[in-house]
Design a protein around this motif. Sequence first.
Motif, PDB file in Angstrom:
ATOM      1  N   TRP A 106       0.764  -1.303  -0.089  1.00  0.00           N
ATOM      2  CA  TRP A 106      -0.029  -0.004  -0.033  1.00  0.00           C
ATOM      3  C   TRP A 106       0.953   1.175  -0.011  1.00  0.00           C
ATOM      4  O   TRP A 106       2.143   1.457   0.662  1.00  0.00           O
ATOM      5  N   GLU A 107       0.511   2.447  -0.637  1.00  0.00           N
ATOM      6  CA  GLU A 107       1.173   3.430  -0.757  1.00  0.00           C
ATOM      7  C   GLU A 107       0.430   4.583  -0.211  1.00  0.00           C
ATOM      8  O   GLU A 107      -0.646   4.804  -0.319  1.00  0.00           O
ATOM      9  N   TRP A 108       1.257   5.175   0.847  1.00  0.00           N
ATOM     10  CA  TRP A 108       0.585   6.472   1.251  1.00  0.00           C
ATOM     11  C   TRP A 108       0.422   7.668   0.510  1.00  0.00           C
ATOM     12  O   TRP A 108       1.178   7.823  -0.351  1.00  0.00           O
ATOM     13  N   ARG A 134      -4.451   5.453   1.794  1.00  0.00           N
ATOM     14  CA  ARG A 134      -3.360   4.488   1.058  1.00  0.00           C
ATOM     15  C   ARG A 134      -4.060   3.956  -0.107  1.00  0.00           C
ATOM     16  O   ARG A 134      -5.122   3.435  -0.172  1.00  0.00           O
ATOM     17  N   ASN A 153      -7.351   3.349   3.973  1.00  0.00           N
ATOM     18  CA  ASN A 153      -6.876   4.401   4.939  1.00  0.00           C
ATOM     19  C   ASN A 153      -6.605   3.610   6.042  1.00  0.00           C
ATOM     20  O   ASN A 153      -7.040   2.487   6.416  1.00  0.00           O
ATOM     21  N   ILE A 163       3.046  -1.573   4.015  1.00  0.00           N
ATOM     22  CA  ILE A 163       2.766  -0.177   3.590  1.00  0.00           C
ATOM     23  C   ILE A 163       3.991   0.444   3.162  1.00  0.00           C
ATOM     24  O   ILE A 163       5.159   0.228   3.664  1.00  0.00           O
TER      25      ILE A 163
END
Length: 172
Positions: A106-108, A134, A153, A163
């Motif tokens: 997951w990417e912030w 995310r 999120n 993450i």
Amino acid sequence: GESFIGSLRTKAGILGFDLPTEAQWEYACRAGTTTYYSDGLGTPSDTTSNAQMNVLGRYERNGGKVWNGSAWVNPAAACDAANGTAIVGSYAPNAWGLYDTHGNVWEWCLDWHASALTGGTDPRGADSGSSRVRRGGCWDGPASGCRSAFRNNSGPSGRSIIIGFRLVRTLP
């Protein structure tokens, strides 16, 4: 204290980079497409396990998790590139050359989470909140969570092996 990205800017001596907004992240992921994934193909017939994601990125059914004969389980703590997080470039890039916009981790995003974006060309997320957005899905989840429009999120202090982040830079 200073944020992680703020410290990174200071140490690198490079201004203008940050986390992407949610809209920027989706725009970059889609690379000009409007389809389920950035490959331009239609909706897959199976959104849990499918051939499209096998090409585009790591998720639970193509190396993220391990089939133990009766269930998909997390890999051992000492997993390698065959299970868990994949090495960048292991899967096909999107049309703009960006890797791992589907799956892996997951990417912030910079935006605070809201139930929906405001719409328009470059919608803004909420001005404040308790969770950050995310995007992208991860090796620990189903292919459906890796689609271009899927939103997730969590609290910004959350840390996990599923993450990560990608930076964007505003050019002068």
